[in-house]
Motif scaffolding. Structure first.
Motif, PDB file in Angstrom:
ATOM      1  N   ASP A  64      -5.533   0.271  -2.525  1.00 30.61           N
ATOM      2  CA  ASP A  64      -4.414   0.116  -3.618  1.00 30.61           C
ATOM      3  C   ASP A  64      -3.304  -1.039  -3.265  1.00 30.61           C
ATOM      4  O   ASP A  64      -3.625  -1.631  -2.259  1.00 30.61           O
ATOM      5  N   LYS A  65      -2.540  -1.401  -4.332  1.00 31.91           N
ATOM      6  CA  LYS A  65      -1.634  -2.459  -4.114  1.00 31.91           C
ATOM      7  C   LYS A  65      -0.659  -2.430  -2.787  1.00 31.91           C
ATOM      8  O   LYS A  65      -0.528  -3.327  -2.174  1.00 31.91           O
TER       9      LYS A  65
ATOM     10  N   ASN B 122      -2.983  -3.681  -0.190  1.00 33.62           N
ATOM     11  CA  ASN B 122      -2.979  -5.394  -0.287  1.00 33.62           C
ATOM     12  C   ASN B 122      -2.022  -5.842  -0.036  1.00 33.62           C
ATOM     13  O   ASN B 122      -2.105  -7.159   0.641  1.00 33.62           O
ATOM     14  N   GLU B 123      -0.685  -5.436  -0.346  1.00 34.22           N
ATOM     15  CA  GLU B 123       0.454  -6.245   0.111  1.00 34.22           C
ATOM     16  C   GLU B 123       0.594  -6.139   1.537  1.00 34.22           C
ATOM     17  O   GLU B 123       1.060  -7.018   2.272  1.00 34.22           O
TER      18      GLU B 123
END
Length: 196
Positions: A157-158, A161-162
């Motif tokens: 999920d985001k 990834n961040e």
């Protein structure tokens, strides 16, 4: 910008900062306070959010949603509402509620396997849906990659990834700083375009 504060009846310190429109208190471990003092940062002084993030990732500061305590004179507390060159969004947060309290990298096993970052409250609500949970300060570039490969995770999920992008950027910054300080590396870069 984060601000270092000292408890009024103790030599111990804590840090106040604003992240995602919330005032957050970070407790300092002894090594974290020693690092700040070595860097010339004393009580009442502001410092860069990137330094706070480095202390967080090394486990030298932590937060569990607790305030600074009863022995703090709130009237004398300085907050960091001034412009900070480092964005608040650089700090990792829970994928569900955006809290930064006690974050863990979690493998969700319900449905399609997925990697996410959850705070302590969201983990307790979803505990039956996950298999593995690793405190985020312990997650490096290497073990994040190994975690994803070993667990066979296809969906990231985001929030993960961040965090991966943040780890990659820090890695690049350290290598770039190293290359700048070494004339032989600078020559290789000029000649070949990179060290690899």
């Amino acid at each position: 910008m984060p601000v270092l504060h000292q408890y009024k009846d103790s030599d111990d310190c804590y840090i106040l900062t604003k992240i995602r429109n919330s005032i957050v208190t970070f407790q300092l471990r002894e090594e974290g306070l020693r690092r700040l003092r070595y860097a010339g940062i004393g009580p009442g002084q502001k410092f860069k959010r990137a330094l706070l993030l480095d202390l967080y990732r090394s486990g030298e500061v932590y937060t569990h949603g607790e305030g600074p305590g009863a022995d703090v004179d709130v009237r004398q507390t300085v907050f960091d509402f001034s412009n900070d060159p480092d964005p608040e969004g650089m700090f990792p947060s829970c994928a569900s509620c955006h809290s930064i309290n006690d974050l863990h990298l979690v493998e969700i096993t319900e449905g399609e396997k997925k990697a996410t970052i959850l705070c302590v409250d969201c983990r307790s609500k979803k505990i039956s849906t996950f298999d593995t949970s690793i405190p985020l300060p312990m997650v490096s570039r290497t073990n994040l990659k190994q975690f994803i490969e070993t667990k066979g995770i296809k969906k990231i999920d985001k929030s993960v990834n961040e965090y991966k992008n943040l780890l990659d950027a820090e890695f690049e910054d350290k290598w770039n700083a190293y290359k700048k300080g070494k004339p032989e590396q600078q020559e290789l870069i000029k000649k070949h375009g990179s060290l690899i």
